[in-house]
Design a protein around this motif. Structure first.
Motif, short mmCIF file in Angstrom:
data_model
loop_
_atom_site.label_atom_id
_atom_site.label_comp_id
_atom_site.label_asym_id
_atom_site.label_seq_id
_atom_site.Cartn_x
_atom_site.Cartn_y
_atom_site.Cartn_z
N ASP A 134 28.67 51.56 60.20
CA ASP A 134 28.87 52.04 58.84
C ASP A 134 29.60 50.94 58.07
O ASP A 134 30.73 50.59 58.41
CB ASP A 134 29.70 53.33 58.88
N THR A 135 28.94 50.37 57.07
CA THR A 135 29.44 49.17 56.40
C THR A 135 29.55 49.37 54.90
O THR A 135 28.61 49.84 54.26
CB THR A 135 28.49 47.97 56.69
N LEU B 280 30.16 53.54 64.66
CA LEU B 280 29.98 54.99 64.81
C LEU B 280 29.75 55.38 66.26
O LEU B 280 28.99 54.73 66.97
CB LEU B 280 28.79 55.45 63.96
N GLY B 281 30.46 56.41 66.69
CA GLY B 281 30.28 56.94 68.03
C GLY B 281 30.93 56.17 69.15
O GLY B 281 30.80 56.53 70.30
N SER B 282 31.66 55.08 68.83
CA SER B 282 32.25 54.32 69.95
C SER B 282 33.67 53.81 69.67
O SER B 282 34.44 53.70 70.59
CB SER B 282 31.36 53.14 70.33
N GLU C 162 14.23 47.94 57.41
CA GLU C 162 14.86 48.51 56.21
C GLU C 162 16.28 49.01 56.46
O GLU C 162 17.01 49.29 55.53
CB GLU C 162 14.00 49.64 55.63
N ARG C 163 16.67 49.12 57.71
CA ARG C 163 18.04 49.55 58.03
C ARG C 163 19.04 48.41 57.90
O ARG C 163 20.25 48.65 57.94
CB ARG C 163 18.09 50.16 59.43
N TYR C 164 18.57 47.18 57.72
CA TYR C 164 19.47 46.04 57.55
C TYR C 164 19.72 45.83 56.06
O TYR C 164 19.60 44.75 55.52
CB TYR C 164 18.87 44.78 58.19
N ARG C 165 20.09 46.91 55.40
CA ARG C 165 20.27 46.91 53.96
C ARG C 165 21.45 47.80 53.60
O ARG C 165 21.63 48.86 54.19
CB ARG C 165 18.98 47.43 53.34
N PRO D 24 21.85 48.99 62.11
CA PRO D 24 21.60 49.29 63.52
C PRO D 24 22.65 48.60 64.41
O PRO D 24 23.18 47.54 64.06
CB PRO D 24 20.22 48.69 63.78
N CYS D 25 22.93 49.21 65.54
CA CYS D 25 23.93 48.67 66.47
C CYS D 25 23.46 48.97 67.89
O CYS D 25 23.27 50.14 68.23
CB CYS D 25 25.28 49.32 66.20
N PRO D 26 23.28 47.94 68.72
CA PRO D 26 22.79 48.18 70.09
C PRO D 26 23.79 48.89 70.99
O PRO D 26 23.40 49.54 71.95
CB PRO D 26 22.47 46.78 70.61
N SER D 27 25.08 48.80 70.68
CA SER D 27 26.09 49.40 71.56
C SER D 27 26.84 50.57 70.92
O SER D 27 27.87 50.99 71.44
CB SER D 27 27.09 48.31 72.00
#
Length: 139
Positions: A52-53, A70-72, A123-126, A44-47
């Motif tokens: 993508d890692t 992604l997207g920025s 679960e997205r921090y995986r 996840p990314c707030p900004s």
């Protein structure tokens, strides 16, 4: 005053935490699973739309990391360095400060207290281990 120092020292030095035993370390991720390999996921990314890692863990204790916002930001980050195992042999700390719990098929990004991130996106921090990759990230 002596009691205050005793309480403070117990808090600072981890009162209640037991040191890992020889058996714990022998059965740790460091010694029992194939931690070497390539892991991939989107954090996840707030900004941005996500980070993508891709992380490649190499023996003896090296890593290569590649991230794209992604997207920025069209410019990916590529870095490399070393990591250290914690005293339990289940957590690695990258020299850039990221902390991961090592599991058989994935890594969990941990917070600064070496704890799993909780909440609806937990679960997205995986990042998951990539099977059958034809070419390593580092080449």
């Amino acid at each position: 005053m002596k009691n205050a120092w005793l309480i403070l020292s117990l808090v600072l030095f981890g009162c209640g935490q037991q040191a890992p035993t020889v058996n714990d370390i022998a059965n740790s991720s460091m010694n029992t699973i194939q931690w070497q390999g390539v892991y991939h996921g989107v954090f996840p990314c707030p900004s941005c739309d996500g980070m993508d890692t891709t992380i490649e863990l190499l023996p003896p204790n090296k890593y290569i990391i590649h991230t794209v916002r992604l997207g920025s930001d069209p410019n990916p980050y590529r870095g490399h360095g070393t990591f250290q195992w914690d005293k339990t042999g289940n957590i690695i700390v990258l020299d850039r400060g990221h902390i991961y719990q090592v599991m058989p098929d994935h890594l969990y990004l941990l917070d600064i207290e070496h704890k799993r991130i909780t909440g609806p996106d937990a679960e997205r921090y995986r990042v998951d281990k990539v099977k059958g990759l034809s070419q390593p990230v580092g080449s």
